[in-house]
Design a protein around this motif. Sequence first.
Motif, PDB file in Angstrom:
ATOM      1  N   ALA A 117       0.807  -1.205   0.000  1.00 47.28           N
ATOM      2  CA  ALA A 117       0.000   0.000   0.000  1.00 47.28           C
ATOM      3  C   ALA A 117       0.849   1.267   0.000  1.00 47.28           C
ATOM      4  O   ALA A 117       0.341   2.351  -0.221  1.00 47.28           O
ATOM      5  N   MET A 118       2.135   1.162   0.231  1.00 46.89           N
ATOM      6  CA  MET A 118       2.983   2.345   0.324  1.00 46.89           C
ATOM      7  C   MET A 118       3.116   3.081  -1.000  1.00 46.89           C
ATOM      8  O   MET A 118       3.105   4.294  -1.039  1.00 46.89           O
ATOM      9  N   SER A 119       3.269   2.380  -2.094  1.00 51.27           N
ATOM     10  CA  SER A 119       3.407   3.044  -3.374  1.00 51.27           C
ATOM     11  C   SER A 119       3.008   2.105  -4.495  1.00 51.27           C
ATOM     12  O   SER A 119       2.981   0.904  -4.332  1.00 51.27           O
ATOM     13  N   VAL A 120       2.689   2.707  -5.618  1.00 56.62           N
ATOM     14  CA  VAL A 120       2.299   1.940  -6.795  1.00 56.62           C
ATOM     15  C   VAL A 120       3.230   2.343  -7.926  1.00 56.62           C
ATOM     16  O   VAL A 120       3.435   3.527  -8.191  1.00 56.62           O
ATOM     17  N   HIS A 121       3.818   1.364  -8.579  1.00 60.69           N
ATOM     18  CA  HIS A 121       4.706   1.619  -9.714  1.00 60.69           C
ATOM     19  C   HIS A 121       4.040   1.059 -10.961  1.00 60.69           C
ATOM     20  O   HIS A 121       3.761  -0.130 -11.038  1.00 60.69           O
ATOM     21  N   LYS A 122       3.796   1.889 -11.908  1.00 59.11           N
ATOM     22  CA  LYS A 122       3.217   1.426 -13.168  1.00 59.11           C
ATOM     23  C   LYS A 122       4.338   0.887 -14.037  1.00 59.11           C
ATOM     24  O   LYS A 122       5.363   1.533 -14.219  1.00 59.11           O
ATOM     25  N   GLN A 123       4.132  -0.326 -14.551  1.00 58.34           N
ATOM     26  CA  GLN A 123       5.150  -0.996 -15.339  1.00 58.34           C
ATOM     27  C   GLN A 123       4.462  -1.875 -16.367  1.00 58.34           C
ATOM     28  O   GLN A 123       3.486  -2.538 -16.059  1.00 58.34           O
ATOM     29  N   SER A 124       4.972  -1.876 -17.566  1.00 56.56           N
ATOM     30  CA  SER A 124       4.455  -2.758 -18.599  1.00 56.56           C
ATOM     31  C   SER A 124       5.246  -4.062 -18.559  1.00 56.56           C
ATOM     32  O   SER A 124       6.474  -4.038 -18.536  1.00 56.56           O
ATOM     33  N   VAL A 125       4.556  -5.177 -18.498  1.00 50.55           N
ATOM     34  CA  VAL A 125       5.223  -6.482 -18.469  1.00 50.55           C
ATOM     35  C   VAL A 125       4.559  -7.416 -19.466  1.00 50.55           C
ATOM     36  O   VAL A 125       3.425  -7.207 -19.879  1.00 50.55           O
ATOM     37  N   SER A 126       5.277  -8.451 -19.838  1.00 50.85           N
ATOM     38  CA  SER A 126       4.750  -9.462 -20.753  1.00 50.85           C
ATOM     39  C   SER A 126       4.583 -10.763 -19.996  1.00 50.85           C
ATOM     40  O   SER A 126       5.381 -11.087 -19.121  1.00 50.85           O
ATOM     41  N   PHE A 127       3.545 -11.518 -20.351  1.00 57.01           N
ATOM     42  CA  PHE A 127       3.273 -12.797 -19.711  1.00 57.01           C
ATOM     43  C   PHE A 127       3.136 -13.890 -20.767  1.00 57.01           C
ATOM     44  O   PHE A 127       2.711 -13.615 -21.885  1.00 57.01           O
TER      45      PHE A 127
ATOM     46  N   ASP B 251       1.075 -17.106 -22.170  1.00 54.31           N
ATOM     47  CA  ASP B 251      -0.376 -17.338 -22.195  1.00 54.31           C
ATOM     48  C   ASP B 251      -0.839 -18.009 -20.913  1.00 54.31           C
ATOM     49  O   ASP B 251      -1.871 -17.642 -20.351  1.00 54.31           O
ATOM     50  N   ALA B 252      -0.059 -18.973 -20.433  1.00 53.81           N
ATOM     51  CA  ALA B 252      -0.441 -19.709 -19.222  1.00 53.81           C
ATOM     52  C   ALA B 252      -0.450 -18.797 -18.000  1.00 53.81           C
ATOM     53  O   ALA B 252      -1.359 -18.866 -17.164  1.00 53.81           O
ATOM     54  N   ALA B 253       0.554 -17.932 -17.868  1.00 52.33           N
ATOM     55  CA  ALA B 253       0.621 -17.031 -16.716  1.00 52.33           C
ATOM     56  C   ALA B 253      -0.536 -16.034 -16.747  1.00 52.33           C
ATOM     57  O   ALA B 253      -1.163 -15.760 -15.721  1.00 52.33           O
ATOM     58  N   PHE B 254      -0.830 -15.497 -17.926  1.00 53.68           N
ATOM     59  CA  PHE B 254      -1.925 -14.539 -18.040  1.00 53.68           C
ATOM     60  C   PHE B 254      -3.261 -15.216 -17.742  1.00 53.68           C
ATOM     61  O   PHE B 254      -4.114 -14.659 -17.054  1.00 53.68           O
ATOM     62  N   ALA B 255      -3.423 -16.437 -18.242  1.00 55.16           N
ATOM     63  CA  ALA B 255      -4.664 -17.179 -17.982  1.00 55.16           C
ATOM     64  C   ALA B 255      -4.830 -17.434 -16.487  1.00 55.16           C
ATOM     65  O   ALA B 255      -5.940 -17.325 -15.949  1.00 55.16           O
ATOM     66  N   PHE B 256      -3.727 -17.752 -15.798  1.00 55.63           N
ATOM     67  CA  PHE B 256      -3.791 -17.976 -14.352  1.00 55.63           C
ATOM     68  C   PHE B 256      -4.232 -16.699 -13.639  1.00 55.63           C
ATOM     69  O   PHE B 256      -5.128 -16.723 -12.784  1.00 55.63           O
ATOM     70  N   ALA B 257      -3.623 -15.566 -13.982  1.00 55.04           N
ATOM     71  CA  ALA B 257      -3.992 -14.290 -13.358  1.00 55.04           C
ATOM     72  C   ALA B 257      -5.452 -13.963 -13.644  1.00 55.04           C
ATOM     73  O   ALA B 257      -6.200 -13.541 -12.751  1.00 55.04           O
ATOM     74  N   ARG B 258      -5.871 -14.162 -14.875  1.00 51.18           N
ATOM     75  CA  ARG B 258      -7.260 -13.880 -15.254  1.00 51.18           C
ATOM     76  C   ARG B 258      -8.218 -14.797 -14.492  1.00 51.18           C
ATOM     77  O   ARG B 258      -9.270 -14.361 -14.019  1.00 51.18           O
TER      78      ARG B 258
ATOM     79  N   ASN C  73      -8.550  -7.206 -10.300  1.00 43.07           N
ATOM     80  CA  ASN C  73      -8.050  -7.072 -11.675  1.00 43.07           C
ATOM     81  C   ASN C  73      -6.723  -7.831 -11.800  1.00 43.07           C
ATOM     82  O   ASN C  73      -6.165  -8.301 -10.807  1.00 43.07           O
ATOM     83  N   VAL C  74      -6.224  -7.940 -13.021  1.00 42.29           N
ATOM     84  CA  VAL C  74      -4.996  -8.704 -13.282  1.00 42.29           C
ATOM     85  C   VAL C  74      -3.803  -8.080 -12.579  1.00 42.29           C
ATOM     86  O   VAL C  74      -2.953  -8.782 -12.024  1.00 42.29           O
ATOM     87  N   SER C  75      -3.742  -6.763 -12.554  1.00 37.56           N
ATOM     88  CA  SER C  75      -2.627  -6.095 -11.885  1.00 37.56           C
ATOM     89  C   SER C  75      -2.576  -6.459 -10.402  1.00 37.56           C
ATOM     90  O   SER C  75      -1.519  -6.778  -9.859  1.00 37.56           O
ATOM     91  N   ALA C  76      -3.727  -6.443  -9.753  1.00 39.56           N
ATOM     92  CA  ALA C  76      -3.784  -6.815  -8.339  1.00 39.56           C
ATOM     93  C   ALA C  76      -3.435  -8.293  -8.155  1.00 39.56           C
ATOM     94  O   ALA C  76      -2.789  -8.663  -7.169  1.00 39.56           O
ATOM     95  N   ALA C  77      -3.845  -9.129  -9.100  1.00 41.41           N
ATOM     96  CA  ALA C  77      -3.528 -10.558  -9.015  1.00 41.41           C
ATOM     97  C   ALA C  77      -2.016 -10.780  -9.082  1.00 41.41           C
ATOM     98  O   ALA C  77      -1.450 -11.533  -8.294  1.00 41.41           O
ATOM     99  N   VAL C  78      -1.366 -10.100 -10.021  1.00 44.10           N
ATOM    100  CA  VAL C  78       0.091 -10.239 -10.154  1.00 44.10           C
ATOM    101  C   VAL C  78       0.779  -9.739  -8.891  1.00 44.10           C
ATOM    102  O   VAL C  78       1.638 -10.416  -8.324  1.00 44.10           O
ATOM    103  N   SER C  79       0.394  -8.566  -8.410  1.00 50.71           N
ATOM    104  CA  SER C  79       1.006  -8.016  -7.202  1.00 50.71           C
ATOM    105  C   SER C  79       0.767  -8.915  -6.001  1.00 50.71           C
ATOM    106  O   SER C  79       1.676  -9.176  -5.215  1.00 50.71           O
TER     107      SER C  79
END
Length: 114
Positions: free
Chosen positions: A17-27, A29-36, A46-52
């Motif tokens: 919760a201290m800070s948020v860093h916007k970053q573009s990353v690539s996943f 298909d399997a990793a993205f499907a897992f997050a989704r 959302n996917v960003s929160a899932a990854v974090s």
Amino acid sequence: MQVACYGAPPEHQQEAAMSVHKQSVSFTDAAFAFARDLVEAGEYPNVSAAVSGELARAKAARERDRALLEAEVQRRLALPPDQWEPVAPLGEFTFNARNHLAALRQRNEKRTKL
């Protein structure tokens, strides 16, 4: 700024919760499907929160594993010498490692000569 870190252990929620860093990353298909799938299951908004959140969980798991390993090493080091079991004579114990290092050195020497 308050940021919800769903799924993260409580000790990591404040850190996240201290800070948020916007970053573009690539996943993959399997990793993205897992997050989704985690988002669709309602575990994260959302996917960003899932990854974090999953990175925070992985970090906590690594820290637990490291602490367990350290505790086990300390326990074994505390054993009296008469309770230690021999692994191998020193020359045999390091034989493969010494051969591997010698091979690496030879490869590096060949590369520098080219």
